[in-house]
Design a protein around this motif. Structure first.
Motif, PDB file in Angstrom:
ATOM      1  N   VAL A  82      11.166   1.686   1.666  1.00  0.00           N
ATOM      2  CA  VAL A  82       9.926   1.242   1.788  1.00  0.00           C
ATOM      3  C   VAL A  82       9.117   1.084   0.319  1.00  0.00           C
ATOM      4  O   VAL A  82       8.409   1.260   0.434  1.00  0.00           O
ATOM      5  N   GLY A  83      10.042   0.501  -0.471  1.00  0.00           N
ATOM      6  CA  GLY A  83       9.799  -0.182  -1.617  1.00  0.00           C
ATOM      7  C   GLY A  83       9.091   0.750  -2.651  1.00  0.00           C
ATOM      8  O   GLY A  83       8.197   0.222  -3.232  1.00  0.00           O
ATOM      9  N   ILE A  84       9.432   1.792  -2.836  1.00  0.00           N
ATOM     10  CA  ILE A  84       8.856   2.637  -4.096  1.00  0.00           C
ATOM     11  C   ILE A  84       9.839   3.106  -4.876  1.00  0.00           C
ATOM     12  O   ILE A  84      10.758   4.093  -4.387  1.00  0.00           O
TER      13      ILE A  84
ATOM     14  N   HIS B 172      -1.311  12.737  -4.530  1.00  0.00           N
ATOM     15  CA  HIS B 172      -2.361  13.186  -5.332  1.00  0.00           C
ATOM     16  C   HIS B 172      -2.122  11.331  -6.898  1.00  0.00           C
ATOM     17  O   HIS B 172      -3.297  10.945  -6.642  1.00  0.00           O
ATOM     18  N   GLN B 173      -1.428  11.344  -6.766  1.00  0.00           N
ATOM     19  CA  GLN B 173      -0.421  10.907  -7.510  1.00  0.00           C
ATOM     20  C   GLN B 173      -0.460   9.643  -7.366  1.00  0.00           C
ATOM     21  O   GLN B 173       0.258   8.920  -7.938  1.00  0.00           O
ATOM     22  N   LEU B 174      -0.311   9.557  -6.332  1.00  0.00           N
ATOM     23  CA  LEU B 174      -0.017   7.912  -5.546  1.00  0.00           C
ATOM     24  C   LEU B 174      -0.480   7.258  -4.929  1.00  0.00           C
ATOM     25  O   LEU B 174      -2.382   8.138  -4.810  1.00  0.00           O
ATOM     26  N   SER B 175      -0.508   6.359  -5.143  1.00  0.00           N
ATOM     27  CA  SER B 175      -2.518   4.872  -4.247  1.00  0.00           C
ATOM     28  C   SER B 175      -2.128   5.063  -3.050  1.00  0.00           C
ATOM     29  O   SER B 175      -0.871   5.792  -2.141  1.00  0.00           O
ATOM     30  N   GLY B 176      -3.274   4.756  -2.085  1.00  0.00           N
ATOM     31  CA  GLY B 176      -2.991   4.825  -0.433  1.00  0.00           C
ATOM     32  C   GLY B 176      -2.014   4.266   0.081  1.00  0.00           C
ATOM     33  O   GLY B 176      -1.445   4.620   1.237  1.00  0.00           O
ATOM     34  N   GLY B 177      -1.762   3.291  -0.753  1.00  0.00           N
ATOM     35  CA  GLY B 177      -0.574   2.157   0.212  1.00  0.00           C
ATOM     36  C   GLY B 177       0.752   3.510   0.447  1.00  0.00           C
ATOM     37  O   GLY B 177       1.516   2.836   0.591  1.00  0.00           O
TER      38      GLY B 177
ATOM     39  N   ALA C 294      -5.814   2.419   7.360  1.00  0.00           N
ATOM     40  CA  ALA C 294      -7.847   2.775   5.850  1.00  0.00           C
ATOM     41  C   ALA C 294      -7.327   1.941   5.296  1.00  0.00           C
ATOM     42  O   ALA C 294      -7.770   2.352   3.809  1.00  0.00           O
ATOM     43  N   LEU C 295      -6.231   1.514   5.275  1.00  0.00           N
ATOM     44  CA  LEU C 295      -5.947   0.317   4.345  1.00  0.00           C
ATOM     45  C   LEU C 295      -6.482  -1.215   3.946  1.00  0.00           C
ATOM     46  O   LEU C 295      -7.245  -1.491   4.437  1.00  0.00           O
TER      47      LEU C 295
END
Length: 339
Positions: free
Chosen positions: A147-149, A159-164, A190-191
């Motif tokens: 998924v591109g992470i 909490h250390q990750l962005s919403g996306g 929500a994005l």
């Protein structure tokens, strides 16, 4: 390539509550998802989209009740099964391994006190108990890459990750066991639009690589026009139109579909005026007679307030793979006009 049916919903009816106070949220819905297909399900909030998805996977919270219908899943090997009659143990084996779901608001669904690795590995441990810890972590790393992470985010907390990124982790979790069907319930609501497009591009690539089928639920019809092979429009708990995505965009048949399409700007082609749909969605406790859309419909005429139109192939030649529940396209009305 789109193939044989993988999931068939037939005559599904869902209520909230019991007795005279029950509210009918889904009304005799028939819907088929084919192998390798992206089927979009669109409609305003309250039209019954999420209720349909949760009912077909038996995830309805109380006081939701499935009144009737069947949900037939066709596995890769073996006989078809009715999801609604499976035992709890069989249902547990089906979920995530065969059919998975990304819930509405999924980016807030991660456990805040566990790392990404722990949550991905928990899914694998629960459904594949024979795997080793090292094997599960290796698979978690593969899923993030899918998924591109970057794999170095495995030990990050939500909490250390962005919403996306959190949304992509949930999609990775849904794909962990390589299911044949993935249900996406408003996965990008929500994005921001840039992240929405990134996630949709990622899903398109994953679908090509992995070959799963997708039921994509959203109120944003513009997303489905780009992403889906076929689109079903839902209103007042019923399916009112189904069509290939390109055909629906080019020539929608139901006035409700036309209203949805007219409410967002075209990115290409000539400029067109945006027109909203007057009024509000129907009160499920006090549904209009006849076609539920007729109080808001600019093209309503005599039969609309009296009789409920069936979802059927339109009388006029509108192309293959199309159905519509509208008296404007009903054979019975045309025969009456000719007599």
């Amino acid at each position: 390539m789109i193939g044989a049916p993988v999931l068939e919903i037939s005559d599904l009816t869902v209520d909230y509550g019991l007795g005279e106070q029950a509210v009918r949220a889904v009304r005799s819905v028939d819907l088929t998802l084919h192998r390798g297909e992206v089927l979009g399900l669109a409609g305003e909030s309250g039209s019954g989209k999420s209720t349909l998805a949760y009912a077909m996977l038996r995830l309805l919270p109380p006081p939701g009740v499935i009144r009737s219908g069947t949900v037939t899943y066709h596995p890769g090997a073996g006989a078809p099964v009715d999801v609604l009659t499976l035992s709890p143990a069989a249902l547990r084996r089906l979920r995530w391994a065969e059919v998975s779901i990304v819930f509405q608001g999924a980016m807030n669904s991660l456990n805040p006190v566990h790392t990404v690795a722990m949550q991905l590995c928990d899914v694998l441990a629960a459904h594949r108990p024979g795997t080793t810890g090292a094997g599960r972590r290796r698979r978690a790393r593969e899923l993030l890459d899918l998924v591109g992470i970057s794999a170095d985010r495995l030990d990050a907390y939500p909490h250390q990750l962005s919403g996306g990124m959190r949304q992509r982790v949930m999609i990775a979790m849904a794909l962990a066991l390589e299911p044949r069907v993935v249900v996406l319930d408003e996965p990008t609501t929500a994005l921001d639009v840039v992240v929405q497009r990134q996630i949709l591009a990622q899903l398109r690539a994953l679908r090509a690589d992995v070959g799963f089928s997708v039921l994509f639920i959203t109120h944003d019809l513009s997303l489905l026009v780009e992403f889906a092979d076929r689109i079903a429009i839902m209103y007042g708990g019923r399916i009112v139109e189904t069509a290939p995505a390109a055909d629906l965009y080019r020539d929608s048949l139901h006035p409700y579909s036309t209203g949805l399409l007219s409410s967002f700007p075209a990115l290409r082609g000539p400029r067109r005026e945006r027109v909203g749909i007057p009024g509000s969605p129907p009160d499920l406790r006090n549904m209009p007679t006849g076609c539920t859309f007729h109080p808001r419909c600019p093209r309503a005429f005599d039969p609309c307030a009296v009789s409920v139109p069936e979802l059927a192939v339109p009388a006029d030649d509108a192309g293959p793979g199309r159905t519509v529940a509208c008296w404007l396209h009903a054979e019975r009305v045309r025969r009456g006009a000719l007599s």
